[in-house]
Motif scaffolding. Structure first.
Motif, short mmCIF file in Angstrom:
data_model
loop_
_atom_site.label_atom_id
_atom_site.label_comp_id
_atom_site.label_asym_id
_atom_site.label_seq_id
_atom_site.Cartn_x
_atom_site.Cartn_y
_atom_site.Cartn_z
N VAL A 187 0.84 -1.20 0.00
CA VAL A 187 0.00 0.00 0.00
C VAL A 187 0.87 1.26 0.00
N GLU A 188 1.89 1.27 0.87
CA GLU A 188 2.74 2.47 0.91
C GLU A 188 3.54 2.62 -0.37
N SER A 189 3.89 1.52 -1.01
CA SER A 189 4.64 1.65 -2.27
C SER A 189 3.78 2.26 -3.37
N LEU A 190 2.46 2.03 -3.31
CA LEU A 190 1.57 2.57 -4.35
C LEU A 190 1.57 4.10 -4.36
N ASP B 285 4.22 -0.99 -8.91
CA ASP B 285 2.75 -0.94 -8.86
C ASP B 285 2.15 -2.30 -9.20
N ALA B 286 2.69 -2.94 -10.23
CA ALA B 286 2.18 -4.25 -10.64
C ALA B 286 2.42 -5.29 -9.54
N ALA B 287 3.61 -5.25 -8.94
CA ALA B 287 3.91 -6.18 -7.86
C ALA B 287 3.02 -5.92 -6.65
N ALA B 288 2.80 -4.64 -6.34
CA ALA B 288 1.97 -4.29 -5.19
C ALA B 288 0.54 -4.79 -5.37
N GLU B 289 -0.02 -4.54 -6.55
CA GLU B 289 -1.39 -4.98 -6.80
C GLU B 289 -1.50 -6.50 -6.75
N GLN B 290 -0.52 -7.19 -7.31
CA GLN B 290 -0.56 -8.65 -7.27
C GLN B 290 -0.41 -9.16 -5.84
N GLY B 291 0.48 -8.54 -5.08
CA GLY B 291 0.68 -8.97 -3.70
C GLY B 291 -0.56 -8.77 -2.85
N ILE B 292 -1.18 -7.60 -2.95
CA ILE B 292 -2.39 -7.32 -2.18
C ILE B 292 -3.51 -8.29 -2.59
N THR B 293 -3.64 -8.52 -3.89
CA THR B 293 -4.68 -9.42 -4.39
C THR B 293 -4.51 -10.82 -3.83
N CYS C 100 4.83 -8.11 -2.10
CA CYS C 100 4.71 -6.88 -1.32
C CYS C 100 6.07 -6.43 -0.79
N ALA C 101 6.86 -7.39 -0.31
CA ALA C 101 8.17 -7.06 0.24
C ALA C 101 9.11 -6.53 -0.83
N SER C 102 8.98 -7.05 -2.05
CA SER C 102 9.84 -6.55 -3.13
C SER C 102 9.57 -5.08 -3.40
N CYS C 103 8.35 -4.64 -3.14
CA CYS C 103 8.03 -3.21 -3.27
C CYS C 103 8.68 -2.40 -2.15
N LEU C 104 8.59 -2.95 -0.95
CA LEU C 104 9.20 -2.28 0.21
C LEU C 104 10.68 -2.06 0.00
N GLY C 105 11.33 -3.01 -0.69
CA GLY C 105 12.77 -2.94 -0.85
C GLY C 105 13.26 -1.86 -1.78
N VAL C 106 12.40 -1.39 -2.69
CA VAL C 106 12.88 -0.45 -3.72
C VAL C 106 12.11 0.87 -3.76
N THR C 107 11.21 1.08 -2.80
CA THR C 107 10.51 2.37 -2.74
C THR C 107 10.66 2.97 -1.35
N SER C 108 10.30 4.23 -1.22
CA SER C 108 10.43 4.92 0.06
C SER C 108 9.15 4.73 0.88
N MET C 109 9.33 4.34 2.12
CA MET C 109 8.18 4.20 3.01
C MET C 109 7.84 5.55 3.63
#
Length: 352
Positions: free
Chosen positions: A176-179, A189-197, A226-235
């Protein structure tokens, strides 16, 4: 398409069932042969089994990994690793064990193999949150990134029902925070949506049938996405508040994420409408904030800070700590509004 920058993280990921059997081969592939196994107290039996399975490839077991990576625990583990001549660490467990491996690597540069047994996501990031004198701080450097991540679905089959839910929503928080992150991009964005889904679909199934292998596989894959998003975006605000409450008041990590997420989403939603509309669609809710809140509460997860033992008189201090050190966030950071957010979370109010 909008221009973007994306930095891929160089980690080897092994995903499947029964993949724990590959640890020895991965130790040797790294050119190592003296592994120190790391676990927390609740996973010490798994650590003993792994130690015995590795035989001569393992020089010892340290089973005191602790939530929020207190530096005194790291001191002790580093001393043990050095006294045993360890040339790598193998962490098996949740975020505490993985965090300890990263803390050791930060000081010693020892290679890491991590085997997560929950959905915390720390394994896929080059970020470490550690606690000293009641203050939790974060560091970000590639020295922290594990060389190998082994996801074994079988290890999650015994994850307790409530931990399954809160750990899963903790993972959703990363996505969610990566979005709405300042450095979001089409890949994350694609990874985040797939992870949440995957997680939003799997968690209700697992609350009724914890041994459902397909749902466990979906949840673990979703957690990695979801974690892969956390690793490359700012929280942003959500993670800042969770670190504040965890490090300063020693609240449970995944439960704190679960309780705060609906409220931090509501705080930021007016300034991240497109991102939150994506999340709301996945939850099938009028808003992402209400979707997360209803998911957690309907599955029996805690939904108020009061339930975790937070004291109402400490909310002021929490708001003060959260305002220290600037960090990117969609909505302006205002102390009184953050305090209001914390009060709503303390009472367990459903976001408007």
């Amino acid at each position: 398409m909008q221009p973007f920058v994306y930095n891929a993280l160089p980690a080897r990921v092994i995903f499947g069932s029964g993949t724990l059997s590959q640890v020895g081969r991965e130790i040797q592939t790294l050119g190592c042969g003296k592994a120190l196994v790391l676990t927390g107290p609740s996973q010490s039996k798994k650590g003993e089994v792994l130690k015995n399975d590795l035989g001569d490839l393992c020089v010892g077991l340290y089973s005191k990994a602790t939530m929020h990576a207190p530096t005194n625990i790291t001191d002790e583990a580093v001393e043990l690793a050095q006294s045993l001549g360890a040339d790598c660490v193998v962490a098996i467990g949740g975020g505490s064990a993985v965090g300890l491996a990263k803390a050791i690597a930060l000081r010693t540069d020892l290679p890491q193999i991590v085997i997560p047994t929950s959905y915390s996501g720390s394994e896929a990031t080059a970020i470490l949150g550690q606690t000293e004198n009641g203050i939790k701080t974060t560091q970000k450097t590639l020295k922290l990134l594990p060389e190998v991540i082994i996801y074994d679905v079988d290890l999650t089959l015994t994850l307790p029902a409530q931990m399954t839910i809160t750990s899963g929503i903790n993972a959703i928080a990363h996505a969610v925070e990566s979005l709405y992150s300042t450095d979001s991009n089409p890949i994350t964005d694609a990874a985040a949506e797939q992870g949440i889904t995957r997680l939003a679909g799997a968690l209700p199934v697992l609350s009724e049938d914890p041994q459902n292998n397909k749902a466990r596989s979906d949840a673990l894959f979703g957690a990695w996405a979801c974690a892969s998003c956390l690793g490359v975006t700012s929280m942003a605000l959500h993670h800042k508040l969770c670190h504040t409450l965890g490090g300063t008041f020693n609240l449970s990590h995944s439960e704190t994420h679960t309780i705060l997420l609906p409220h931090t989403i509501a705080y930021n939603a007016p300034f991240a409408t497109a991102a939150m509309a994506k999340a709301a669609r996945i939850f099938g809710s009028a808003s992402a904030a209400q979707g997360v809140f209803d998911l957690a509460k309907n599955l029996g997860a805690p939904y108020s800070l009061k339930q975790l033992g937070m004291k109402e008189e400490d909310l002021e201090q929490a708001a003060d700590v959260a305002m220290k050190s600037p960090y990117p966030n969609p909505a302006p950071l205002e102390r009184e509004k953050i305090l209001s957010l914390l009060r709503d979370a303390y009472e367990g109010k459903r976001p408007l």
